[in-house]
Every structure is written in C-alpha cells, then in structure tokens.
Write a protein that holds these residues in place. Structure first.
Motif, PDB file in Angstrom:
ATOM      1  N   ALA A 231       0.832  -1.205   0.000  1.00 22.66           N
ATOM      2  CA  ALA A 231       0.000   0.000   0.000  1.00 22.66           C
ATOM      3  C   ALA A 231       0.867   1.257   0.000  1.00 22.66           C
ATOM      4  CB  ALA A 231      -0.935  -0.006   1.201  1.00 22.66           C
ATOM      5  N   LYS A 232       1.912   1.251   0.818  1.00 24.80           N
ATOM      6  CA  LYS A 232       2.811   2.411   0.861  1.00 24.80           C
ATOM      7  C   LYS A 232       3.518   2.609  -0.476  1.00 24.80           C
ATOM      8  CE  LYS A 232       3.600   2.068   5.849  1.00 24.80           C
ATOM      9  NZ  LYS A 232       4.566   1.763   6.925  1.00 24.80           N
ATOM     10  N   ALA A 233       3.845   1.508  -1.142  1.00 28.99           N
ATOM     11  CA  ALA A 233       4.499   1.612  -2.448  1.00 28.99           C
ATOM     12  C   ALA A 233       3.544   2.195  -3.487  1.00 28.99           C
ATOM     13  CB  ALA A 233       4.992   0.237  -2.893  1.00 28.99           C
ATOM     14  N   TYR A 234       2.274   1.815  -3.419  1.00 30.37           N
ATOM     15  CA  TYR A 234       1.303   2.386  -4.364  1.00 30.37           C
ATOM     16  C   TYR A 234       1.068   3.866  -4.088  1.00 30.37           C
ATOM     17  CZ  TYR A 234       0.101  -1.926  -6.738  1.00 30.37           C
ATOM     18  OH  TYR A 234       0.142  -3.052  -7.525  1.00 30.37           O
ATOM     19  N   VAL A 235       1.087   4.270  -2.828  1.00 31.63           N
ATOM     20  CA  VAL A 235       0.995   5.694  -2.509  1.00 31.63           C
ATOM     21  C   VAL A 235       2.178   6.440  -3.118  1.00 31.63           C
ATOM     22  CG1 VAL A 235       1.089   7.400  -0.645  1.00 31.63           C
ATOM     23  CG2 VAL A 235      -0.379   5.382  -0.409  1.00 31.63           C
TER      24      VAL A 235
END
Length: 253
Positions: A231-235
C-alpha cells in the motif's frame, strides 16, 4: 483530464491491481475518477463488483451516438466510477475496425468527459491490437508494470516500437518495477540493473501477501492493508505519477 493507461504486453505483471489501487487513491483525494476496464477478462470490474449495462456493450462503446456516460456505473467508493467489461468485450477490436479512424475512437469517446473527470485509468489487456493503438492515442501517459526478469527490457523495447509505429512515440512511457520479491537474489539483481538504466520510476511495488488478500476480499490494497509495504508503495507511485505529469494534459482528439 489525465488519461493513464496501465498497459504491458506481458500478462501477470500486476496491471489490474495497479489500476485499482491508483484509481482508489485518486478518488480518496477527492479527485473525480473513472476506471475503464478494457480487458475482456473483466478483472477490474470484478474488483468493484460491477457489470456492463445491457448487451452489445463493445458495439455501444464505439458507436458515435452512444455517450460513454450512459455506460458508466458507480462504485462503492465516493468519486470513483467504473466503465466495466466482460467476455463480450473480446469483440471490441473488431468493433473498432469497422469504424472510421478506429485508432482515434477511444479518444473521441472520452472527449465529452473532459469536464466530468480529473483522472481516467485504463486497465488494458496484455496485447498488441487495434485497441492498444486506440489506447495510445487517448493516453496522457502509459504506466508499464515490469517484473524484474531477463525479458523485461525486451518487453519495453517492443512496447516502444509499437507506440512509434502507432504514431504515439511522444506519449510518455513510464515503467516501474512490480511484484518484486527481494528474498530472491535474481529479483534483487535484476531490479538494481533495471533501475540503473534511469528509465524506471522510483516507486517499487513488492510481491506481497497483502495484495493477494486484497484480491480475495475484492478490496483495494490502500483500503484493505493501508500499513502494508505494498500500500505504501502504491501511494509512492501515485505521488510520483502526479509529479511527473504536473502541467501535462493531453486532451483527447
């Protein structure tokens, strides 16, 4: 309106998961967002639990007299609409071929939505077809997920060659690493080599059980596991995409 095609000629590289995640993040920021499922397998549509309105959807998608707005469905998320697909959309290529200026058809269909949406995400099938040409003609930019393998650069070169032949060489092609398993030395080494080319975005999407669980629960990763590495990578990818495209708007022809 920015039109982002999530496309690769390879399957199984995380295109749909990426389109779902980015559309979710855009909508969460209050941006008016449309996710258009262009893959006959309809995976993005399944994620959001929507189906096409009525029959003959592929023909209606390209008909001059049928506004796309009539085919759009709402989602459970505020600010996010879906233009769904199912197996009947395998006929979209043939439907396009029967039209004048087929490669321009998707751009023409999107043009009336210019004042309706801020961002449009196209979840594309892993193919090189007339639909792919139409996608390139409509896109502000192409996001290309790349699994770190020995064939990745060859795949990118094939995509660039196709874009040039389709007259879309100036459309930014933005590759990024996806499904990276850092436990595997081959993935680590290939990821480093690919990033060293300077062609890739900085964001790296890891291979993650959070993504698998999100697919099982049909909940976008940023919502199902917001604290996860994926999720952090997609952000980070979403933020980088906005920065890259700041000031750049390609209006559909």
């Amino acid at each position: 309106m920015r039109v982002i095609a999530v496309w690769s000629i390879k399957g199984g590289v995380g295109k749909t998961t990426t389109a779902v995640a980015l559309a979710t993040l855009a909508a969460r920021e209050g941006l008016r967002t449309l996710a258009w499922d262009l893959d006959p397998q309809g995976a993005l549509s399944h994620w959001f639990r929507v189906t096409p309105r009525g029959r003959r959807a592929p023909r209606r998608l390209v008909q001059k007299g049928t506004p796309l707005a009539e085919l759009v469905r709402g989602s459970d998320l505020p600010n996010l609409d879906i233009l769904p697909a199912d197996l009947s959309h395998r006929a979209l290529d043939a439907a396009l071929a029967r039209r004048r200026r087929p490669a321009a058809r998707l751009a023409l269909k999107l043009a009336p939505l210019e004042e309706v949406y801020d961002w449009v995400f196209l979840d594309c099938a892993p193919s090189v077809t007339l639909v792919s040409e139409a996608v390139l003609a409509a896109a502000t930019a192409v996001l290309a997920p790349v699994v770190p393998s020995s064939l990745s650069l060859r795949t990118l070169e094939q995509m660039r060659r196709f874009a040039a032949e389709a007259g879309a060489a100036k459309v930014p092609l933005l590759p990024f690493l996806a499904m990276v398993d850092r436990r595997r030395r081959l993935h680590r080494d290939n990821a480093l080599a690919l990033q060293a080319t300077g062609e890739f975005l900085a964001a790296v999407i890891p291979s993650s059980s959070a993504v698998e669980r999100a697919a099982e629960t049909l909940t976008p990763v940023p919502l199902s596991a917001p604290a996860s590495a994926a999720a952090k990578a997609y952000v980070a990818l979403w933020q980088e995409l906005q920065q890259r495209l700041a000031g750049l708007t390609r209006r559909p022809a």
